[in-house]
Design a protein around this motif. Structure first.
Motif, PDB file in Angstrom:
ATOM      1  N   GLY A  46       0.802  -1.211   0.000  1.00 60.26           N
ATOM      2  CA  GLY A  46       0.000   0.000   0.000  1.00 60.26           C
ATOM      3  C   GLY A  46       0.838   1.266   0.000  1.00 60.26           C
ATOM      4  O   GLY A  46       2.060   1.234   0.121  1.00 60.26           O
ATOM      5  N   PRO A  47       0.168   2.413  -0.110  1.00 59.92           N
ATOM      6  CA  PRO A  47       0.875   3.684  -0.266  1.00 59.92           C
ATOM      7  C   PRO A  47       1.588   4.176   1.005  1.00 59.92           C
ATOM      8  O   PRO A  47       2.464   5.008   0.926  1.00 59.92           O
ATOM      9  CB  PRO A  47      -0.221   4.655  -0.672  1.00 59.92           C
ATOM     10  N   LEU A  48       1.235   3.659   2.164  1.00 62.91           N
ATOM     11  CA  LEU A  48       1.845   4.126   3.402  1.00 62.91           C
ATOM     12  C   LEU A  48       3.038   3.284   3.848  1.00 62.91           C
ATOM     13  O   LEU A  48       3.606   3.513   4.903  1.00 62.91           O
ATOM     14  CB  LEU A  48       0.802   4.153   4.527  1.00 62.91           C
ATOM     15  N   HIS A  49       3.408   2.323   3.049  1.00 60.80           N
ATOM     16  CA  HIS A  49       4.496   1.408   3.401  1.00 60.80           C
ATOM     17  C   HIS A  49       5.614   1.562   2.372  1.00 60.80           C
ATOM     18  O   HIS A  49       5.473   1.151   1.230  1.00 60.80           O
ATOM     19  CB  HIS A  49       3.966  -0.036   3.412  1.00 60.80           C
ATOM     20  N   ILE A  50       6.729   2.142   2.780  1.00 59.97           N
ATOM     21  CA  ILE A  50       7.862   2.327   1.878  1.00 59.97           C
ATOM     22  C   ILE A  50       8.595   1.000   1.731  1.00 59.97           C
ATOM     23  O   ILE A  50       8.953   0.376   2.731  1.00 59.97           O
ATOM     24  CB  ILE A  50       8.830   3.393   2.424  1.00 59.97           C
ATOM     25  N   PRO A  51       8.837   0.546   0.504  1.00 60.84           N
ATOM     26  CA  PRO A  51       9.549  -0.728   0.315  1.00 60.84           C
ATOM     27  C   PRO A  51      11.020  -0.602   0.714  1.00 60.84           C
ATOM     28  O   PRO A  51      11.625   0.465   0.618  1.00 60.84           O
ATOM     29  CB  PRO A  51       9.403  -1.014  -1.179  1.00 60.84           C
ATOM     30  N   TYR A  52      11.597  -1.708   1.140  1.00 57.49           N
ATOM     31  CA  TYR A  52      13.009  -1.751   1.523  1.00 57.49           C
ATOM     32  C   TYR A  52      13.877  -1.506   0.300  1.00 57.49           C
ATOM     33  O   TYR A  52      13.665  -2.099  -0.755  1.00 57.49           O
ATOM     34  CB  TYR A  52      13.337  -3.120   2.124  1.00 57.49           C
ATOM     35  N   ARG A  53      14.850  -0.631   0.452  1.00 63.80           N
ATOM     36  CA  ARG A  53      15.735  -0.305  -0.668  1.00 63.80           C
ATOM     37  C   ARG A  53      17.203  -0.510  -0.314  1.00 63.80           C
ATOM     38  O   ARG A  53      18.077   0.022  -0.972  1.00 63.80           O
ATOM     39  CB  ARG A  53      15.515   1.149  -1.094  1.00 63.80           C
ATOM     40  N   GLY A  54      17.463  -1.264   0.731  1.00 61.11           N
ATOM     41  CA  GLY A  54      18.838  -1.504   1.163  1.00 61.11           C
ATOM     42  C   GLY A  54      19.499  -2.605   0.357  1.00 61.11           C
ATOM     43  O   GLY A  54      18.911  -3.179  -0.548  1.00 61.11           O
ATOM     44  N   PRO A  55      20.732  -2.927   0.726  1.00 60.77           N
ATOM     45  CA  PRO A  55      21.477  -3.953  -0.011  1.00 60.77           C
ATOM     46  C   PRO A  55      20.922  -5.348   0.247  1.00 60.77           C
ATOM     47  O   PRO A  55      20.420  -5.639   1.334  1.00 60.77           O
ATOM     48  CB  PRO A  55      22.891  -3.828   0.550  1.00 60.77           C
ATOM     49  N   GLU A  56      20.995  -6.189  -0.758  1.00 62.31           N
ATOM     50  CA  GLU A  56      20.571  -7.581  -0.612  1.00 62.31           C
ATOM     51  C   GLU A  56      21.642  -8.412   0.074  1.00 62.31           C
ATOM     52  O   GLU A  56      21.359  -9.459   0.636  1.00 62.31           O
ATOM     53  CB  GLU A  56      20.258  -8.186  -1.983  1.00 62.31           C
ATOM     54  N   LEU A  57      22.882  -7.942   0.016  1.00 63.34           N
ATOM     55  CA  LEU A  57      24.000  -8.691   0.566  1.00 63.34           C
ATOM     56  C   LEU A  57      24.837  -7.794   1.466  1.00 63.34           C
ATOM     57  O   LEU A  57      25.136  -6.654   1.119  1.00 63.34           O
ATOM     58  CB  LEU A  57      24.885  -9.235  -0.576  1.00 63.34           C
ATOM     59  N   ARG A  58      25.194  -8.311   2.634  1.00 64.88           N
ATOM     60  CA  ARG A  58      26.137  -7.648   3.519  1.00 64.88           C
ATOM     61  C   ARG A  58      27.263  -8.641   3.773  1.00 64.88           C
ATOM     62  O   ARG A  58      27.098  -9.847   3.615  1.00 64.88           O
ATOM     63  CB  ARG A  58      25.474  -7.211   4.813  1.00 64.88           C
ATOM     64  N   VAL A  59      28.413  -8.119   4.166  1.00 66.89           N
ATOM     65  CA  VAL A  59      29.588  -8.952   4.368  1.00 66.89           C
ATOM     66  C   VAL A  59      30.109  -8.742   5.789  1.00 66.89           C
ATOM     67  O   VAL A  59      30.156  -7.619   6.279  1.00 66.89           O
ATOM     68  CB  VAL A  59      30.698  -8.609   3.346  1.00 66.89           C
ATOM     69  N   GLN A  60      30.476  -9.843   6.432  1.00 69.44           N
ATOM     70  CA  GLN A  60      31.102  -9.756   7.745  1.00 69.44           C
ATOM     71  C   GLN A  60      32.518 -10.282   7.635  1.00 69.44           C
ATOM     72  O   GLN A  60      32.759 -11.369   7.090  1.00 69.44           O
ATOM     73  CB  GLN A  60      30.347 -10.583   8.776  1.00 69.44           C
ATOM     74  N   CYS A  61      33.476  -9.518   8.152  1.00 66.42           N
ATOM     75  CA  CYS A  61      34.862  -9.973   8.220  1.00 66.42           C
ATOM     76  C   CYS A  61      34.921 -11.069   9.282  1.00 66.42           C
ATOM     77  O   CYS A  61      34.505 -10.861  10.420  1.00 66.42           O
ATOM     78  CB  CYS A  61      35.781  -8.812   8.596  1.00 66.42           C
ATOM     79  N   ALA A  62      35.431 -12.234   8.914  1.00 73.48           N
ATOM     80  CA  ALA A  62      35.509 -13.347   9.852  1.00 73.48           C
ATOM     81  C   ALA A  62      36.724 -13.233  10.769  1.00 73.48           C
ATOM     82  O   ALA A  62      36.945 -14.091  11.609  1.00 73.48           O
ATOM     83  CB  ALA A  62      35.532 -14.668   9.093  1.00 73.48           C
ATOM     84  N   THR A  63      37.492 -12.155  10.630  1.00 72.96           N
ATOM     85  CA  THR A  63      38.635 -11.921  11.513  1.00 72.96           C
ATOM     86  C   THR A  63      38.289 -10.948  12.633  1.00 72.96           C
ATOM     87  O   THR A  63      38.473 -11.246  13.800  1.00 72.96           O
ATOM     88  CB  THR A  63      39.835 -11.380  10.709  1.00 72.96           C
ATOM     89  N   CYS A  64      37.724  -9.785  12.264  1.00 74.29           N
ATOM     90  CA  CYS A  64      37.431  -8.766  13.284  1.00 74.29           C
ATOM     91  C   CYS A  64      35.940  -8.616  13.570  1.00 74.29           C
ATOM     92  O   CYS A  64      35.563  -7.982  14.549  1.00 74.29           O
ATOM     93  CB  CYS A  64      38.023  -7.426  12.889  1.00 74.29           C
ATOM     94  N   GLY A  65      35.072  -9.158  12.699  1.00 73.82           N
ATOM     95  CA  GLY A  65      33.633  -9.122  12.958  1.00 73.82           C
ATOM     96  C   GLY A  65      32.891  -7.946  12.347  1.00 73.82           C
ATOM     97  O   GLY A  65      31.672  -7.851  12.493  1.00 73.82           O
ATOM     98  N   LEU A  66      33.566  -7.046  11.651  1.00 80.13           N
ATOM     99  CA  LEU A  66      32.904  -5.898  11.034  1.00 80.13           C
ATOM    100  C   LEU A  66      31.855  -6.351  10.032  1.00 80.13           C
ATOM    101  O   LEU A  66      32.116  -7.233   9.211  1.00 80.13           O
ATOM    102  CB  LEU A  66      33.934  -5.006  10.320  1.00 80.13           C
ATOM    103  N   ILE A  67      30.669  -5.747  10.076  1.00 78.56           N
ATOM    104  CA  ILE A  67      29.609  -6.025   9.105  1.00 78.56           C
ATOM    105  C   ILE A  67      29.326  -4.733   8.344  1.00 78.56           C
ATOM    106  O   ILE A  67      29.015  -3.709   8.952  1.00 78.56           O
ATOM    107  CB  ILE A  67      28.322  -6.519   9.798  1.00 78.56           C
TER     108      ILE A  67
END
Length: 80
Positions: A46-67
């Motif tokens: 509906g018109p009052l609900h803004i669709p999500y426009r963020g990234p489909e993929l995020r990356v986490q460093c498996a060494t320090c944990g940054l996302i």
């Protein structure tokens, strides 16, 4: 994923990452109880609900944990 990564935080990790796929589920919740009242299908929220426009993929460093977004890891690798 065709581009090399480099963690923008620890600046050493080039090989160990967690790929996080974001799955969006648009819903309407009850403001009092927090229960899901309605789950929208086919982005027909509906018109009052803004669709999500963020990234489909995020990356986490498996060494320090940054996302972060994938582009941050790619850009850091291109600078070196």
């Amino acid at each position: 994923m065709a581009d090399p990564y480099l963690c923008p935080n620890c600046k050493t990790n080039r090989s160990r990452f967690n790929l996080i796929e974001q799955v969006v589920t648009p819903v309407k919740i009850d403001s009092q109880s927090g229960d899901i009242v309605e789950q929208y299908i086919n982005n027909n929220a509906g018109p009052l609900h803004i669709p999500y426009r963020g990234p489909e993929l995020r990356v986490q460093c498996a060494t320090c944990g940054l996302i972060e977004e994938e582009r941050m890891f790619i850009k850091r690798a291109q600078q070196k």
